[in-house]
Scaffold this motif. Structure first.
Motif, PDB file in Angstrom:
ATOM      1  N   LEU A 145       0.287  -3.420   4.187  1.00 41.17           N
ATOM      2  CA  LEU A 145       1.678  -3.325   3.733  1.00 41.17           C
ATOM      3  C   LEU A 145       1.849  -2.408   2.525  1.00 41.17           C
ATOM      4  CD1 LEU A 145       2.889  -7.006   4.222  1.00 41.17           C
ATOM      5  CD2 LEU A 145       3.023  -5.060   5.796  1.00 41.17           C
ATOM      6  N   ASP A 146       0.738  -2.022   1.863  1.00 50.22           N
ATOM      7  CA  ASP A 146       0.827  -1.069   0.753  1.00 50.22           C
ATOM      8  C   ASP A 146       1.354   0.278   1.223  1.00 50.22           C
ATOM      9  OD1 ASP A 146      -0.113  -2.853  -1.122  1.00 50.22           O
ATOM     10  OD2 ASP A 146      -2.192  -2.153  -1.024  1.00 50.22           O
ATOM     11  N   PHE A 147       1.050   0.642   2.461  1.00 47.31           N
ATOM     12  CA  PHE A 147       1.509   1.931   2.979  1.00 47.31           C
ATOM     13  C   PHE A 147       3.023   1.940   3.166  1.00 47.31           C
ATOM     14  CE2 PHE A 147      -2.963   2.214   3.828  1.00 47.31           C
ATOM     15  CZ  PHE A 147      -3.239   3.560   3.683  1.00 47.31           C
ATOM     16  N   GLU A 148       3.589   0.764   3.384  1.00 46.03           N
ATOM     17  CA  GLU A 148       5.046   0.645   3.473  1.00 46.03           C
ATOM     18  C   GLU A 148       5.670   0.625   2.083  1.00 46.03           C
ATOM     19  OE1 GLU A 148       8.206  -2.841   4.746  1.00 46.03           O
ATOM     20  OE2 GLU A 148       6.246  -2.789   5.710  1.00 46.03           O
ATOM     21  N   ARG A 149       5.021  -0.072   1.152  1.00 51.12           N
ATOM     22  CA  ARG A 149       5.576  -0.217  -0.200  1.00 51.12           C
ATOM     23  C   ARG A 149       5.485   1.075  -1.011  1.00 51.12           C
ATOM     24  NH1 ARG A 149       1.844  -4.844  -0.297  1.00 51.12           N
ATOM     25  NH2 ARG A 149       2.916  -6.708   0.477  1.00 51.12           N
ATOM     26  N   ASP A 150       4.391   1.818  -0.828  1.00 49.89           N
ATOM     27  CA  ASP A 150       4.158   3.017  -1.627  1.00 49.89           C
ATOM     28  C   ASP A 150       3.643   4.142  -0.722  1.00 49.89           C
ATOM     29  OD1 ASP A 150       3.621   4.925  -3.534  1.00 49.89           O
ATOM     30  OD2 ASP A 150       2.478   3.589  -4.854  1.00 49.89           O
ATOM     31  N   PRO A 151       4.522   4.749   0.070  1.00 52.36           N
ATOM     32  CA  PRO A 151       4.075   5.774   1.014  1.00 52.36           C
ATOM     33  C   PRO A 151       3.449   7.001   0.346  1.00 52.36           C
ATOM     34  CG  PRO A 151       6.479   5.649   0.932  1.00 52.36           C
ATOM     35  CD  PRO A 151       5.958   4.463   0.189  1.00 52.36           C
ATOM     36  N   GLU A 152       3.865   7.321  -0.876  1.00 50.22           N
ATOM     37  CA  GLU A 152       3.270   8.478  -1.549  1.00 50.22           C
ATOM     38  C   GLU A 152       1.796   8.227  -1.847  1.00 50.22           C
ATOM     39  OE1 GLU A 152       5.422   9.757  -4.951  1.00 50.22           O
ATOM     40  OE2 GLU A 152       7.282  10.129  -3.860  1.00 50.22           O
ATOM     41  N   ALA A 153       1.489   7.042  -2.365  1.00 49.28           N
ATOM     42  CA  ALA A 153       0.091   6.696  -2.617  1.00 49.28           C
ATOM     43  C   ALA A 153      -0.686   6.624  -1.314  1.00 49.28           C
ATOM     44  CB  ALA A 153       0.003   5.364  -3.359  1.00 49.28           C
ATOM     45  N   GLY A 154      -0.038   6.089  -0.274  1.00 52.22           N
ATOM     46  CA  GLY A 154      -0.691   6.011   1.023  1.00 52.22           C
ATOM     47  C   GLY A 154      -1.044   7.376   1.565  1.00 52.22           C
ATOM     48  N   MET A 155      -0.110   8.311   1.450  1.00 52.45           N
ATOM     49  CA  MET A 155      -0.357   9.663   1.916  1.00 52.45           C
ATOM     50  C   MET A 155      -1.514  10.296   1.161  1.00 52.45           C
ATOM     51  SD  MET A 155       0.333  12.144   3.928  1.00 52.45           S
ATOM     52  CE  MET A 155       0.093  13.922   4.013  1.00 52.45           C
ATOM     53  N   GLU A 156      -1.567  10.065  -0.144  1.00 45.24           N
ATOM     54  CA  GLU A 156      -2.642  10.654  -0.943  1.00 45.24           C
ATOM     55  C   GLU A 156      -4.000  10.092  -0.544  1.00 45.24           C
ATOM     56  OE1 GLU A 156      -4.716  13.031  -3.396  1.00 45.24           O
ATOM     57  OE2 GLU A 156      -2.617  13.217  -2.758  1.00 45.24           O
ATOM     58  N   MET A 157      -4.072   8.789  -0.287  1.00 47.89           N
ATOM     59  CA  MET A 157      -5.326   8.181   0.149  1.00 47.89           C
ATOM     60  C   MET A 157      -5.786   8.759   1.485  1.00 47.89           C
ATOM     61  SD  MET A 157      -6.612   5.928  -1.996  1.00 47.89           S
ATOM     62  CE  MET A 157      -6.199   7.186  -3.230  1.00 47.89           C
ATOM     63  N   LEU A 158      -4.844   8.895   2.416  1.00 46.84           N
ATOM     64  CA  LEU A 158      -5.194   9.449   3.723  1.00 46.84           C
ATOM     65  C   LEU A 158      -5.604  10.911   3.597  1.00 46.84           C
ATOM     66  CD1 LEU A 158      -2.349   7.901   5.919  1.00 46.84           C
ATOM     67  CD2 LEU A 158      -4.724   7.153   5.748  1.00 46.84           C
ATOM     68  N   ARG A 159      -4.921  11.636   2.732  1.00 45.17           N
ATOM     69  CA  ARG A 159      -5.261  13.041   2.506  1.00 45.17           C
ATOM     70  C   ARG A 159      -6.698  13.175   1.989  1.00 45.17           C
ATOM     71  NH1 ARG A 159      -1.422  14.043  -0.828  1.00 45.17           N
ATOM     72  NH2 ARG A 159       0.017  15.123   0.601  1.00 45.17           N
ATOM     73  N   GLN A 160      -7.044  12.363   0.991  1.00 42.51           N
ATOM     74  CA  GLN A 160      -8.377  12.427   0.407  1.00 42.51           C
ATOM     75  C   GLN A 160      -9.463  12.085   1.418  1.00 42.51           C
ATOM     76  OE1 GLN A 160      -8.609  10.045  -3.170  1.00 42.51           O
ATOM     77  NE2 GLN A 160      -6.820  11.033  -4.090  1.00 42.51           N
ATOM     78  N   GLU A 161      -9.274  10.969   2.124  1.00 43.55           N
ATOM     79  CA  GLU A 161     -10.302  10.540   3.071  1.00 43.55           C
ATOM     80  C   GLU A 161     -10.359  11.452   4.285  1.00 43.55           C
ATOM     81  OE1 GLU A 161     -12.599   8.339   2.444  1.00 43.55           O
ATOM     82  OE2 GLU A 161     -11.665   7.981   0.488  1.00 43.55           O
ATOM     83  N   GLY A 162      -9.220  11.945   4.719  1.00 46.40           N
ATOM     84  CA  GLY A 162      -9.203  12.886   5.833  1.00 46.40           C
ATOM     85  C   GLY A 162      -9.908  14.180   5.488  1.00 46.40           C
ATOM     86  N   ARG A 163      -9.673  14.660   4.277  1.00 41.69           N
ATOM     87  CA  ARG A 163     -10.323  15.897   3.848  1.00 41.69           C
ATOM     88  C   ARG A 163     -11.842  15.717   3.761  1.00 41.69           C
ATOM     89  NH1 ARG A 163      -7.402  16.880  -0.588  1.00 41.69           N
ATOM     90  NH2 ARG A 163      -5.885  18.117   0.558  1.00 41.69           N
ATOM     91  N   ARG A 164     -12.283  14.572   3.247  1.00 39.04           N
ATOM     92  CA  ARG A 164     -13.733  14.297   3.193  1.00 39.04           C
ATOM     93  C   ARG A 164     -14.333  14.245   4.594  1.00 39.04           C
ATOM     94  NH1 ARG A 164     -12.175  10.183  -0.896  1.00 39.04           N
ATOM     95  NH2 ARG A 164     -12.606  11.085  -2.958  1.00 39.04           N
ATOM     96  N   ALA A 165     -13.611  13.629   5.524  1.00 39.31           N
ATOM     97  CA  ALA A 165     -14.115  13.530   6.896  1.00 39.31           C
ATOM     98  C   ALA A 165     -14.297  14.914   7.511  1.00 39.31           C
ATOM     99  CB  ALA A 165     -13.163  12.696   7.741  1.00 39.31           C
TER     100      ALA A 165
END
Length: 241
Positions: A145-165
């Protein structure tokens, strides 16, 4: 056609986001029915949550009110049991994303929520015979539910982990391991330069295709209807036959 998309948790906000993702992806003539069960956890982040969500999922499928059903949680909770109680196609979003990715890339990684569900997803990947295709299950410190509450933070987390992958593992595609991540797929794909697959979109498109060509769930043996028997206590409404 009618496709019922079942969010196995009881978060109305997340169900709305899932509905939006499904409606954008499907044809105008396809009706999306997005629901949460009347019972179940607020979010699914453990085996306990997942197993307790299954009766609610089955209750929604048992209504028989759609041409196909999508289980919109990356654990695909209740998928096999749901196939036993309907002839309509039933598709899990993890299953759909893995199959779609396998047609687009040789190797890929999953980016998901809390570290505790890493093993759950690894076991699910293995059950679909995809462990040789999935390079890594990457997690974030964020709850569902954090991705719903704070989509900007969620996007940044996905960006970081996606880039590492992509950079460290040579992942040729990224799978978003939570139904609540649908809104981030297109932007991530542009930034990362590889296919980014949201399971909700993958599942509803597979569902449309199956309905279009008239395919039904096989009732020969494994997915035939349950044997007639009575259930007791809290499960009395689930008696069959």
């Amino acid at each position: 056609m009618k496709i019922k998309v079942i969010n196995p948790n009881t978060s109305a906000g997340m169900t709305d986001g899932i509905r939006n993702a499904a409606e954008v992806a499907t044809r105008p003539t396809t009706e999306i029915i997005a629901v949460s069960p009347d019972m179940g956890p607020a979010s699914i982040e453990s085996y306990y949550d997942e197993y307790l969500s299954i009766p609610g999922v089955l209750e929604e499928v048992k209504k028989g009110d759609a041409d196909a059903y999508v289980i919109a949680c990356y654990g695909d909770p209740g998928l096999q049991a749901a196939r036993e109680i309907t002839t309509s196609p039933v598709i899990g979003i993890a299953e759909a994303s893995l199959y779609m990715a396998s047609m687009l890339a040789a190797r890929f990684s999953v980016v998901t929520v809390l570290p505790r569900i890493k093993t759950m997803i690894e076991e699910l990947v293995a059950s679909y015979g995809m462990q040789h295709r999935v390079l890594h299950v990457r997690t974030t410190p964020m709850c569902v539910l954090d991705f719903e509450r704070d989509p900007e933070a969620g996007m940044e987390m996905l960006r970081q982990e996606g880039r590492r992958a992509v950079q460290e593992e040579d992942a040729e595609a990224i799978l978003l391991g939570c139904a609540g991540m649908a809104e981030f797929a297109d932007e991530l794909e542009k930034e990362l330069g590889v296919p980014v697959i949201d399971g909700v979109v993958a599942a509803v498109k597979f569902a449309e295709a199956m309905v279009d060509i008239g395919k039904k769930t096989s009732k020969l043996k494994t997915y035939k209807y349950p044997e007639k028997k009575q259930m007791t206590g809290m499960l009395s409404n689930f008696s069959w036959g």
